[in-house]
Scaffold this active site. Sequence first.
Site, PDB file in Angstrom:
ATOM      1  N   ASP A  23       1.076  -1.046   0.368  1.00 51.80           N
ATOM      2  CA  ASP A  23       0.690  -0.487  -0.086  1.00 51.80           C
ATOM      3  C   ASP A  23       0.831   1.072  -0.200  1.00 51.80           C
ATOM      4  OD1 ASP A  23      -2.704   1.838   0.212  1.00 51.80           O
ATOM      5  OD2 ASP A  23      -1.940   2.024   2.501  1.00 51.80           O
ATOM      6  N   LEU A  24       0.666   2.599  -0.711  1.00 52.43           N
ATOM      7  CA  LEU A  24       0.962   3.919  -0.256  1.00 52.43           C
ATOM      8  C   LEU A  24       1.293   4.396   0.582  1.00 52.43           C
ATOM      9  CD1 LEU A  24       3.221   5.368  -2.459  1.00 52.43           C
ATOM     10  CD2 LEU A  24       0.957   6.143  -3.504  1.00 52.43           C
ATOM     11  N   ASP A  25      -0.020   4.800   0.598  1.00 50.23           N
ATOM     12  CA  ASP A  25      -0.052   5.705   1.672  1.00 50.23           C
ATOM     13  C   ASP A  25       0.056   5.517   3.711  1.00 50.23           C
ATOM     14  OD1 ASP A  25      -1.439   8.527  -0.145  1.00 50.23           O
ATOM     15  OD2 ASP A  25      -2.357   7.165  -0.397  1.00 50.23           O
ATOM     16  N   THR A  31       1.826   9.940   3.806  1.00 55.01           N
ATOM     17  CA  THR A  31       0.673  11.094   3.520  1.00 55.01           C
ATOM     18  C   THR A  31      -0.281  10.604   4.174  1.00 55.01           C
ATOM     19  OG1 THR A  31       0.995   9.085   1.876  1.00 55.01           O
ATOM     20  CG2 THR A  31       1.511  11.126   1.008  1.00 55.01           C
ATOM     21  N   LYS A  59      -9.076   4.530   5.805  1.00 53.51           N
ATOM     22  CA  LYS A  59      -7.824   5.146   5.451  1.00 53.51           C
ATOM     23  C   LYS A  59      -7.971   3.433   4.330  1.00 53.51           C
ATOM     24  CE  LYS A  59      -4.687   5.772   9.133  1.00 53.51           C
ATOM     25  NZ  LYS A  59      -4.149   5.474  10.124  1.00 53.51           N
ATOM     26  N   VAL A  61      -9.687   3.668   1.823  1.00 60.30           N
ATOM     27  CA  VAL A  61     -11.220   3.920   1.000  1.00 60.30           C
ATOM     28  C   VAL A  61     -11.000   4.828  -0.168  1.00 60.30           C
ATOM     29  CG1 VAL A  61     -13.605   4.049   1.520  1.00 60.30           C
ATOM     30  CG2 VAL A  61     -11.986   2.664   2.815  1.00 60.30           C
ATOM     31  N   ARG A  63     -11.678   7.603  -2.548  1.00 56.86           N
ATOM     32  CA  ARG A  63     -11.967   9.454  -2.307  1.00 56.86           C
ATOM     33  C   ARG A  63     -13.949   9.333  -2.252  1.00 56.86           C
ATOM     34  NH1 ARG A  63     -10.177  13.075  -6.594  1.00 56.86           N
ATOM     35  NH2 ARG A  63      -8.445  12.218  -6.376  1.00 56.86           N
ATOM     36  N   SER A 128      -2.417   0.992  -4.253  1.00 59.46           N
ATOM     37  CA  SER A 128      -3.066   1.594  -3.568  1.00 59.46           C
ATOM     38  C   SER A 128      -4.372   2.039  -4.538  1.00 59.46           C
ATOM     39  CB  SER A 128      -2.489   2.879  -3.865  1.00 59.46           C
ATOM     40  OG  SER A 128      -2.531   4.591  -2.746  1.00 59.46           O
ATOM     41  N   ALA A 129      -5.494   2.792  -3.724  1.00 59.91           N
ATOM     42  CA  ALA A 129      -6.791   3.028  -3.943  1.00 59.91           C
ATOM     43  C   ALA A 129      -6.746   4.776  -4.473  1.00 59.91           C
ATOM     44  CB  ALA A 129      -7.558   3.129  -2.972  1.00 59.91           C
ATOM     45  N   LYS A 131      -6.088   7.936  -6.509  1.00 53.90           N
ATOM     46  CA  LYS A 131      -5.001   8.093  -7.640  1.00 53.90           C
ATOM     47  C   LYS A 131      -4.282   9.729  -8.370  1.00 53.90           C
ATOM     48  CE  LYS A 131      -9.985   7.872  -9.116  1.00 53.90           C
ATOM     49  NZ  LYS A 131     -11.653   8.615 -10.001  1.00 53.90           N
ATOM     50  N   LYS A 159     -10.647  -0.512  -2.113  1.00 53.18           N
ATOM     51  CA  LYS A 159     -11.026  -1.591  -0.863  1.00 53.18           C
ATOM     52  C   LYS A 159     -12.216  -1.488   0.242  1.00 53.18           C
ATOM     53  CE  LYS A 159      -5.523  -0.805  -0.981  1.00 53.18           C
ATOM     54  NZ  LYS A 159      -4.985  -0.775  -0.300  1.00 53.18           N
ATOM     55  N   GLU A 183       0.227  -3.461   4.175  1.00 48.75           N
ATOM     56  CA  GLU A 183      -1.315  -2.675   5.081  1.00 48.75           C
ATOM     57  C   GLU A 183      -0.999  -1.669   6.580  1.00 48.75           C
ATOM     58  OE1 GLU A 183      -3.389  -0.708   3.606  1.00 48.75           O
ATOM     59  OE2 GLU A 183      -3.712  -1.401   1.924  1.00 48.75           O
ATOM     60  N   ASP A 184      -1.226  -0.259   5.670  1.00 51.13           N
ATOM     61  CA  ASP A 184      -2.241   0.357   7.303  1.00 51.13           C
ATOM     62  C   ASP A 184      -3.021   0.132   7.734  1.00 51.13           C
ATOM     63  OD1 ASP A 184      -1.956   2.428   5.302  1.00 51.13           O
ATOM     64  OD2 ASP A 184      -1.765   3.458   6.800  1.00 51.13           O
TER      65      ASP A 184
END
Length: 235
Positions: A23-25, A31, A59, A61, A63, A128-129, A131, A159, A183-184
């Site tokens: 996952d990214l954020d 972020t 988190k 999910v 936008r 990642s969700a 964009k 997710k 994942e966080d």
Amino acid sequence: MFFTKFFMRYRERSQKIKACIFDLDGVLVDTAIYHYRAWKKLAQSLGFDFSKEDNEHLKGVNRISSLKMILNWAGLQKSEEEIERLAELKNQWYKEMIGMMNAGHILLGVEDFLKELKEADYLLAVGSASKNAEALLMKTGLRHYFDVVIDGTVVSESKPDPAVFLKAAECLSVDPVCCVVFEDAQAGVEAALRAGMMVIGVGKVEDLREACEVVSGLHELNVKKLCSILKENAN
Ligand code: G6P
Ligand code: MG
């Protein structure tokens, strides 16, 4: 029943993890706090507030789904047009907040772990969700580590739907059972489990109970530790 099936599959795959999906954020870059602040600002502008605990459910999910959850908590109803406008406003604030991001915002231990995984021949993906994922990976200089990036521009299901992780596995040509996810987010942990993947939580145990192991950050991991986690969860 659902979880028993997946734990049995863990046993089969302990030795054959070929790909790591991140996952990214909040896992690679710092972020998650900016998403929280931007949503809070939007909620407050609508006369509503929500807590850090509530934010755990946002988190991972996407936008529009996040906004619909917030409106639902606030008991507010908005037209689809207004929802689009509010989501765009939140994204503008979020983009202002991350505007100055650079390699200094990569979370502790991330680059060392990615380098080690590459040297050990693991395939690497981002799932990642967001964009904004590609832009963030470029700004921070992390893009080159990843064989595949699957983000909110590629997959529209949010997710906990497993689509983002299944698509990453498909693009890497790796069986989902041979992937491990980092994942966080509660929604992300559920998505990984639904994809049939092992998942390591990044954050607090109390937020990520379904993960097979939880670390406070990737600085706690290296390839040796990862292999031992995979092995432990295989028995
Ligand atoms: C990630 C974050 C969420 C965010 C989602 C969409 O999954 O954890 O908090 O809502 O991405 O991000 P975006 O950058 O497309 O608004
Ligand atoms: Mg996250």
